[in-house]
Design a protein around this motif. Structure first.
Motif, PDB file in Angstrom:
ATOM      1  N   UNK A 321       0.807  -1.224   0.000  1.00 40.33           N
ATOM      2  CA  UNK A 321       0.000   0.000   0.000  1.00 40.33           C
ATOM      3  C   UNK A 321       0.838   1.272   0.000  1.00 40.33           C
ATOM      4  N   UNK A 322       2.163   1.135   0.093  1.00 41.75           N
ATOM      5  CA  UNK A 322       3.022   2.315   0.012  1.00 41.75           C
ATOM      6  C   UNK A 322       2.959   2.888  -1.401  1.00 41.75           C
ATOM      7  N   UNK A 323       3.232   4.171  -1.518  1.00 45.95           N
ATOM      8  CA  UNK A 323       3.022   4.871  -2.795  1.00 45.95           C
ATOM      9  C   UNK A 323       3.774   4.251  -3.973  1.00 45.95           C
ATOM     10  N   UNK A 324       5.087   3.977  -3.858  1.00 42.96           N
ATOM     11  CA  UNK A 324       5.790   3.478  -5.047  1.00 42.96           C
ATOM     12  C   UNK A 324       5.307   2.112  -5.515  1.00 42.96           C
ATOM     13  N   UNK A 325       5.030   1.194  -4.586  1.00 47.66           N
ATOM     14  CA  UNK A 325       4.580  -0.149  -4.976  1.00 47.66           C
ATOM     15  C   UNK A 325       3.178  -0.091  -5.561  1.00 47.66           C
ATOM     16  N   UNK A 326       2.276   0.612  -4.868  1.00 49.27           N
ATOM     17  CA  UNK A 326       0.904   0.675  -5.371  1.00 49.27           C
ATOM     18  C   UNK A 326       0.831   1.401  -6.706  1.00 49.27           C
ATOM     19  N   UNK A 327       1.664   2.408  -6.883  1.00 48.88           N
ATOM     20  CA  UNK A 327       1.706   3.131  -8.151  1.00 48.88           C
ATOM     21  C   UNK A 327       2.127   2.201  -9.285  1.00 48.88           C
ATOM     22  N   UNK A 328       3.126   1.345  -9.034  1.00 49.46           N
ATOM     23  CA  UNK A 328       3.573   0.396 -10.053  1.00 49.46           C
ATOM     24  C   UNK A 328       2.477  -0.594 -10.415  1.00 49.46           C
ATOM     25  N   UNK A 329       1.755  -1.086  -9.407  1.00 43.15           N
ATOM     26  CA  UNK A 329       0.683  -2.037  -9.669  1.00 43.15           C
ATOM     27  C   UNK A 329      -0.434  -1.401 -10.490  1.00 43.15           C
ATOM     28  N   UNK A 334      -4.936  -2.544 -16.994  1.00 44.93           N
ATOM     29  CA  UNK A 334      -5.321  -2.109 -18.335  1.00 44.93           C
ATOM     30  C   UNK A 334      -6.792  -2.367 -18.572  1.00 44.93           C
ATOM     31  N   UNK A 335      -7.337  -1.736 -19.609  1.00 42.41           N
ATOM     32  CA  UNK A 335      -8.753  -1.845 -19.938  1.00 42.41           C
ATOM     33  C   UNK A 335      -9.334  -0.468 -20.187  1.00 42.41           C
ATOM     34  N   UNK A 336     -10.569  -0.426 -20.640  1.00 43.49           N
ATOM     35  CA  UNK A 336     -11.243   0.849 -20.925  1.00 43.49           C
ATOM     36  C   UNK A 336     -12.374   1.080 -19.938  1.00 43.49           C
ATOM     37  N   UNK A 337     -13.522   0.433 -20.169  1.00 45.17           N
ATOM     38  CA  UNK A 337     -14.659   0.620 -19.258  1.00 45.17           C
ATOM     39  C   UNK A 337     -14.339   0.046 -17.888  1.00 45.17           C
ATOM     40  N   UNK A 338     -13.564  -1.051 -17.850  1.00 47.14           N
ATOM     41  CA  UNK A 338     -13.197  -1.659 -16.571  1.00 47.14           C
ATOM     42  C   UNK A 338     -11.718  -1.992 -16.586  1.00 47.14           C
ATOM     43  N   UNK A 339     -10.987  -1.445 -15.642  1.00 47.63           N
ATOM     44  CA  UNK A 339      -9.562  -1.738 -15.529  1.00 47.63           C
ATOM     45  C   UNK A 339      -9.357  -3.081 -14.857  1.00 47.63           C
ATOM     46  N   UNK A 340      -8.321  -3.788 -15.261  1.00 43.08           N
ATOM     47  CA  UNK A 340      -8.033  -5.080 -14.664  1.00 43.08           C
ATOM     48  C   UNK A 340      -6.543  -5.267 -14.459  1.00 43.08           C
ATOM     49  N   UNK A 341      -6.174  -5.931 -13.362  1.00 45.75           N
ATOM     50  CA  UNK A 341      -4.779  -6.207 -13.025  1.00 45.75           C
ATOM     51  C   UNK A 341      -4.558  -7.713 -13.078  1.00 45.75           C
ATOM     52  N   UNK A 342      -3.645  -8.141 -13.930  1.00 46.89           N
ATOM     53  CA  UNK A 342      -3.400  -9.569 -14.097  1.00 46.89           C
ATOM     54  C   UNK A 342      -2.635 -10.186 -12.933  1.00 46.89           C
TER      55      UNK A 342
END
Length: 405
Positions: A321-329, A334-342
């Motif tokens: 939850x720290x800024x640099x790690x969460x920013x990278x995640x 990716x996605x348009x109407x709904x973003x998704x994290x693989x």
């Protein structure tokens, strides 16, 4: 039935002689951007009202333009009301307010201070009761709009001057308590942020720890589980809670609202849950919440469960939850109407952690204490606001009378 000594009035009745009680700002054509100067007479707008800071902002006009628009000038004790968008918000000008005028998005309420305490009227205008009425009165499509006539005719329950003064003083005491708690909360949040920046990067070491930190991937310390939707298992008064996309907020807190009796995909204590999808924002993707009890939570869809192995799970929760790690995640979503994290993108994330488990645990303990302090202050702030709200409902209607010296 009116309380003894109280009377009905409208805002229009409360002005001083020779000055309208309610005045709208000048027409937009009278105050174009081209008239703005770097110094001179202040232009008061919504930014001062919304920020509750009369000194905020730096728009000014010269003396000639001020004299031309002097009917829209302000004085100490005037109440400014926002007309457009964030409607009905108020600001009471202090005795040291800068000389100036209101812009077209504000109304000015000027009161006869020989028989009216301006702070009392501001509390009435800021009350939930009044705010709800003003929102209903507001006209317009997507953006509500008030006008001077609405405010002029607004009904007021008016106690005698000494009682107005006492009520305003009591509520002001509550305001100071709320403001003090808000400052303590902001300081605690800032201190936690600084601690995270120092402790989670190794820039600051806790006493007794000197060992090297190691760089690894999340896949080295965690496995990822997914599950299917549990919507069909929602029931009232269930003994467990479903964890899905809406169960983790932007601060990484667990906010479950769906209860169930279902007993599959139970999450053990120490699991981290991470939203992998987010409709229309990406603000919760990659955040984690910490599961603090065995078998109380059921894993739903749109969420990863991270089962932690060779690492302290609470430490990893703060690190992710720290800024640099969460920013990278979030960048990997990716996605348009709904973003998704693989899942692979999560497991590939590089992290730097203390080699000693005891140091991980000690850092997590410090940050947990900071979280507990923040939670306690948030609880205090919520209680103070609710108590003030209840007190306003009683004092401003005369249901509860005050003793006047």
């Amino acid at each position: 039935m009116l309380p003894d000594g109280w009377k009905h009035a409208t805002i229009e009745n409360l002005g001083a002689k020779g000055k309208p009680a309610v005045k709208a700002g000048p027409f937009g054509s009278s105050l174009k951007k081209e008239y703005y100067k770097p110094f001179g007479y202040k232009i008061y707008g919504q930014e001062q009202v919304i920020s509750n800071d009369e000194n905020y902002g730096n728009y000014f006009i010269d003396e000639n333009k001020y004299n031309e628009l002097k009917s829209c000038s302000v004085s100490p004790g005037d109440i400014l009301i926002s007309l457009v968008g964030t409607i009905g918000q108020t600001l009471l000008l202090s005795n040291s307010c800068q000389q100036g005028i209101i812009n077209p998005r504000l109304l000015r309420v000027s009161l006869d201070k020989d028989r009216i305490i301006p702070a009392y009227i501001q509390y009435i205008l800021a009350s939930n009761y009044t705010q709800n009425i003003l929102k209903r009165w507001a006209q317009g499509g997507t953006m509500g709009v008030l006008n001077a006539e609405m405010i002029k005719t607004f009904p007021i329950l008016l106690p005698p001057l000494p009682e107005q003064k006492k009520i305003a003083a009591i509520l002001s005491t509550w305001d100071r308590a709320i403001e003090g708690t808000e400052k303590l909360l902001a300081n605690s949040q800032q201190q936690k942020k600084a601690l995270m920046q120092q402790l989670l990067t190794g820039k600051k070491r806790l006493p007794g720890f000197t060992g090297e930190w190691k760089i690894c991937s999340l896949s080295d310390v965690a496995t990822v589980q997914t599950a299917t939707s549990k919507t069909q298992y929602i029931c009232e008064n269930g003994e467990r809670f479903i964890v899905d996309m809406g169960s983790v907020n932007r601060l990484g807190n667990l906010v479950c609202t769906k209860s169930t009796q279902h007993n599959a995909d139970l999450l053990p204590k120490g699991t981290l849950v991470m939203p992998k999808d987010d409709i229309g924002g990406g603000n919760i993707i990659g955040r984690t919440s910490y599961i603090d009890r065995d078998d109380l939570y059921v894993l739903g869809d749109h969420v990863y469960a991270l089962h932690i192995g060779d690492c302290d799970s609470k430490f990893l929760h703060f690190l992710i939850n720290s800024h640099p790690i969460n920013k990278n995640l979030r960048r990997r979503a990716n996605g348009t109407a709904q973003l998704g994290l693989g899942k692979k993108d999560v497991l590939r994330q590089k992290i730097k952690i203390p080699s000693e488990f005891s140091e991980q645990k000690a850092i997590a303990a410090v940050l947990t204490t900071a979280d507990e302090e923040i939670t306690a202050l948030e609880s205090d702030l919520s209680r103070l606001r609710q108590e003030k709200k209840a007190l306003m409902q009683q004092l401003l209607t005369g249901k509860r009378r005050v003793t006047v010296d």
